[in-house]
Write an enzyme that holds these catalytic residues in place. Structure first.
Site, PDB file in Angstrom:
ATOM      1  N   ASP A 217       0.843  -1.187   0.000  1.00 24.72           N
ATOM      2  CA  ASP A 217       0.000   0.000   0.000  1.00 24.72           C
ATOM      3  C   ASP A 217       0.887   1.247   0.000  1.00 24.72           C
ATOM      4  OD1 ASP A 217      -2.951   0.919   0.539  1.00 24.72           O
ATOM      5  OD2 ASP A 217      -1.695   2.157   1.826  1.00 24.72           O
ATOM      6  N   ILE A 218       0.470   2.265  -0.765  1.00 23.28           N
ATOM      7  CA  ILE A 218       1.240   3.513  -0.824  1.00 23.28           C
ATOM      8  C   ILE A 218       0.959   4.329   0.436  1.00 23.28           C
ATOM      9  CG2 ILE A 218       1.702   5.604  -2.167  1.00 23.28           C
ATOM     10  CD1 ILE A 218       0.487   4.157  -4.597  1.00 23.28           C
ATOM     11  N   ASN A 225      -2.791  12.988  -3.129  1.00 22.04           N
ATOM     12  CA  ASN A 225      -3.894  13.381  -4.011  1.00 22.04           C
ATOM     13  C   ASN A 225      -4.447  14.758  -3.638  1.00 22.04           C
ATOM     14  OD1 ASN A 225      -4.114  11.331  -5.929  1.00 22.04           O
ATOM     15  ND2 ASN A 225      -5.391  10.057  -4.611  1.00 22.04           N
ATOM     16  N   ASP A 234      -2.304   9.428 -10.202  1.00 17.64           N
ATOM     17  CA  ASP A 234      -2.281   8.379 -11.230  1.00 17.64           C
ATOM     18  C   ASP A 234      -0.866   8.174 -11.769  1.00 17.64           C
ATOM     19  OD1 ASP A 234      -4.964   8.002 -10.950  1.00 17.64           O
ATOM     20  OD2 ASP A 234      -5.540   9.038 -12.794  1.00 17.64           O
ATOM     21  N   GLU A 260      -4.911   2.348  -4.169  1.00 20.55           N
ATOM     22  CA  GLU A 260      -3.456   2.449  -4.010  1.00 20.55           C
ATOM     23  C   GLU A 260      -2.870   1.192  -3.368  1.00 20.55           C
ATOM     24  OE1 GLU A 260      -5.172   4.625  -0.350  1.00 20.55           O
ATOM     25  OE2 GLU A 260      -5.698   4.347  -2.444  1.00 20.55           O
TER      26      GLU A 260
END
Length: 347
Positions: A217-218, A225, A234, A260
């Site tokens: 996971d980011i 964002n 993106d 993500e």
């Protein structure tokens, strides 16, 4: 008077033979068409078509070459010598370019030094496969004798049927591929990825082969964002996918699991190997910067790991749940780290 009777009799016999040949051809074509339409799988379709066309032409060897994703691919071959790359042969490429039938007759005294097959062909036919005036393949047939004129006369009908069904097969294959892929990243989507995990779990338990599962996971992606916008987000996702694919092996399976979040399946990888791969991925991403306008954006990822048989779970969803618990532990203990699942992490 007698000669007139014989002439009429000869004409009648000729008419009968013509009708018989026509009916035989129509029956063969109908049967050929019925069987072609039963399967849209490109490989099976090619093999069936080549087998029947060879039989109808009384050919001893042949091949079907199809344009697929911009490349000429040999989808079915019979009787061709090993090591002969017909898809790069200039005569084949010329047929593809011109879209015109070509028949090459070889004189008996010519020496053929392994040109095509393990015998000396008398004739070689290269037939373009055309659909809507576009050539999307080549049929190659070789015979030990000259091609029968009746076959050549009916070949157009056979090829029109095949080209239509081939086009449907290629479209079906493309739709299946697109349905399996995430449109942003080009990796497998969640639905298809879970099917692949189920297959790999079944194979691992059956043959007692290790299987590593990574949940990645980011870190703080919502903040990225909110700060830079979704287009920047993106671009970061695509960059992370690119860096990860550079590290994964050909047989590894990469899935966009959520916005993500990513699932990585490592066939044959136990806990130690899975951890090494995860750390390589995590480090590579931490060293990567994504350019967006005047900004250089750097992100980190957290990774959770579970593996069979170390955790003793065999169900796909249990492996995911364990890896997800390990991911949660990585997040809650500071992020930008890799955590291996243990029984203490059960929720």
């Amino acid at each position: 008077a007698a000669s007139d009777v014989y002439k009429r009799q000869d004409s009648f016999n000729t008419l009968v033979h013509t009708l018989v040949d026509t009916l035989h051809s129509q029956k063969s074509h109908r049967k050929y068409l019925e069987n072609l339409t039963e399967n849209l799988d490109l490989q099976e379709l090619s093999e069936f078509a080549l087998k029947n066309l060879m039989q109808y032409a009384q050919a001893s060897s042949g091949a079907l070459l199809i344009v697929k994703e911009g490349e000429l691919v040999n989808t079915s071959t019979y009787g061709i010598k090993e090591g002969i790359l017909i898809e790069s042969n200039q005569i084949v490429l010329n047929t593809l370019k011109t879209g015109e039938r070509k028949i090459i007759d070889f004189p008996e005294d010519i020496i053929l030094d392994g040109i095509l097959a393990n015998y000396r062909p008398a004739s070689l036919l290269l037939e373009p496969i055309k659909y809507n005036n576009m050539t999307n393949g080549v049929l190659l047939l070789a015979t030990a004798t000259a091609f029968d004129e009746s076959f050549l006369g009916q070949l157009d009908m056979f090829m029109r049927s095949f080209s239509l069904i081939l086009n449907n097969s290629l479209q079906h294959e493309q739709m299946q591929r697109l349905a399996a892929l995430d449109p942003l990243t080009g990796v497998y989507n969640r639905r298809f990825g879970l099917n692949r995990l189920t297959e790999e779990c079944s194979r691992s338990t059956r043959f007692n082969i290790p299987l590593g599962v990574l949940m990645m996971d980011i870190d703080k992606f919502k903040l990225v964002n909110d700060t830079y916008g979704h287009l920047a987000g993106d671009r970061i996702i695509k960059r992370i996918v690119s860096e990860t694919q550079r590290i994964l092996r050909n047989g590894d399976i990469f899935i966009r699991y959520g916005g993500e979040e990513f699932l990585i399946i490592l066939p044959g990888a136990g806990t130690d190997n899975a951890y090494k791969v995860a750390e390589r991925i995590r480090y590579a991403i931490s060293q990567t910067k994504t350019i967006y306008g005047d900004n250089e954006i750097q992100v980190n990822v957290s990774i959770g790991i579970d593996s069979y048989p170390d955790s003793e779970v065999t169900e796909p969803l249990d492996l995911i749940k364990n890896a997800d618990n390990a991911l949660y532990a990585a997040k809650s203990s500071g992020r930008n780290k890799t955590v291996v699942f243990s029984s203490q992490l059960r929720q």
